[in-house]
Design a protein around this motif. Structure first.
Motif, PDB file in Angstrom:
ATOM      1  N   LEU A  52      27.479  41.858 -20.848  1.00 31.57           N
ATOM      2  CA  LEU A  52      28.133  41.237 -21.989  1.00 31.57           C
ATOM      3  C   LEU A  52      27.143  40.486 -22.862  1.00 31.57           C
ATOM      4  CD1 LEU A  52      30.881  40.545 -23.362  1.00 31.57           C
ATOM      5  CD2 LEU A  52      30.972  38.536 -21.883  1.00 31.57           C
ATOM      6  N   LEU A  58      37.815  38.811 -19.135  1.00 30.81           N
ATOM      7  CA  LEU A  58      36.884  39.640 -19.896  1.00 30.81           C
ATOM      8  C   LEU A  58      37.381  41.066 -20.095  1.00 30.81           C
ATOM      9  CD1 LEU A  58      33.507  38.551 -18.232  1.00 30.81           C
ATOM     10  CD2 LEU A  58      34.481  37.723 -20.383  1.00 30.81           C
ATOM     11  N   TRP A 113      39.732  38.109 -23.691  1.00 25.02           N
ATOM     12  CA  TRP A 113      39.302  36.785 -24.132  1.00 25.02           C
ATOM     13  C   TRP A 113      39.130  36.700 -25.645  1.00 25.02           C
ATOM     14  CZ3 TRP A 113      33.770  35.440 -25.086  1.00 25.02           C
ATOM     15  CH2 TRP A 113      32.957  36.576 -25.179  1.00 25.02           C
TER      16      TRP A 113
END
Length: 352
Positions: free
Chosen positions: A46, A249, A254
């Motif tokens: 990420l 996630l 989110w």
């Protein structure tokens, strides 16, 4: 019509479902379960950072205090905005976990530290042994006034801090809201801009009780596992922390949550701005807004059932002030705030 905080709402359905889904059966304890072990590669992807270290904890206070504990020695100074959450709302936890380091607040409009303010303060310090040496800078993203530091501002402040030998921490309690506001990547708003350690917030944006300390420098991560254990934040059933973060996630849940909260704040701000006598202290850049309104309107809203906080006016923009007969309040929207709640609040304000 509760706009007091994004802490007053529950957890999102995907997060709760993940906890239930991973409740059955036996898993290794104390973070040795597959879910927890899987968080590191997930966050590394990420944030596009191969050496990122991930430390899940249950609260934002623990995330901030433990993060600063590896950045500031007991004799050191940590710089922050004078209204920063770590300064005013952590009950001395950073000082406790750093074993006596001191926080020093700097002024700045909108809860933001200006580069000249930071550089001027650091350049003016003596290097005598009786002066606590500055060792870290912490930035709140969003700030306590709901403002975002741009990538350029973070980069400039980090460069100044690093030039003076400081490390840089970001309190990302509303990290997702800021990210959605800027439209940049997680890497661009953190380590590529000079952030060394991030408190990655999730509890305000859909998690039940889950945060993560993300360390971009391996040398700072070395002792954090031991500090986390001593602080009581290595949960025996760590899978439930990991399950929350995993669901948070998954599928950009989110970011969708934060985008919705930001939209609701913008809608609330637009409606309030049309009401005579109401103005916004700062532009809405996330999920917080700070209207200045007549005292009579404030009283009518409260009588009508609206719930929110009064707010201090210390970091208002130059030329702005809360005048006699006015009140400044804080309204916060959440991932679960509905359009109906916003419209009900605006209708009440219009009637008043």
């Amino acid at each position: 019509m509760n706009f007091a905080s994004d802490n007053v709402v529950g957890a999102s359905a995907p997060v709760l479902e993940a906890i239930v889904r991973h409740n059955g059966g036996a898993m290794p304890a104390y973070g040795a379960d597959p879910l927890t072990l899987g968080l590191t590669p997930r966050f590394r992807g990420l944030f596009d950072h191969a050496d990122l270290a991930v430390f899940p904890v249950a609260t934002g206070t623990a995330a901030n205090a433990l993060a600063l504990s590896v950045m500031v020695p007991p004799f050191g100074l940590c710089l922050c905005h004078e209204e920063a959450h770590v300064m005013e709302d952590e009950c001395g936890a950073p000082e406790f976990y750093t074993h006596g380091a001191k926080l020093h607040g700097l002024p700045g409009a909108g809860g933001k530290i200006a580069p000249d303010t930071l550089d001027g303060f650091l350049s003016g310090l003596t290097r005598h042994v009786k002066q606590m040496p500055p060792r870290a800078l912490t930035l709140s993203q969003l700030t306590e006034s709901g403002q975002v530091y741009t990538v350029e501002e973070i980069t400039t402040l980090s460069r100044i801090a690093h030039a003076h030998g400081l490390t840089v921490h970001m309190d990302g309690a509303r990290f997702a809201n800021a990210l959605q506001s800027l439209g940049c990547s997680p890497a661009e708003m953190t380590w590529r801009a000079g952030i060394d350690v991030l408190s990655f917030g999730a509890s305000k944006n859909g998690a039940l009780a889950a945060e993560a300390i993300l360390v971009f420098r391996p040398d700072l991560a070395e002792t954090l596992e031991f500090r986390r254990k001593r602080a009581g934040h290595i949960l025996s059933k760590g899978r439930f922390l990991a399950a929350q973060l995993d669901a948070y996630l998954d599928g950009d849940h989110w970011l969708k949550n934060a985008a919705h909260a930001n939209r609701m704040a913008a809608r609330l701000a637009a409606g309030l701005s049309e009401i005579p006598g109401v103005r916004l202290a700062w532009p809405v850049q996330g999920n917080e807004l700070f209207p200045i309104l007549p005292a009579g309107l404030d009283a009518a809203l409260r009588r009508g059932g609206a719930i929110y906080y009064d707010w201090a006016s210390r970091s208002l923009p130059e030329g702005e002030a809360v005048r006699e007969g006015e009140r400044m309040i804080r309204l916060i929207t959440a991932f679960s705030t509905t359009e109906a709640e916003v419209e009900d609040f605006l209708a009440l304000a219009r009637r008043a």
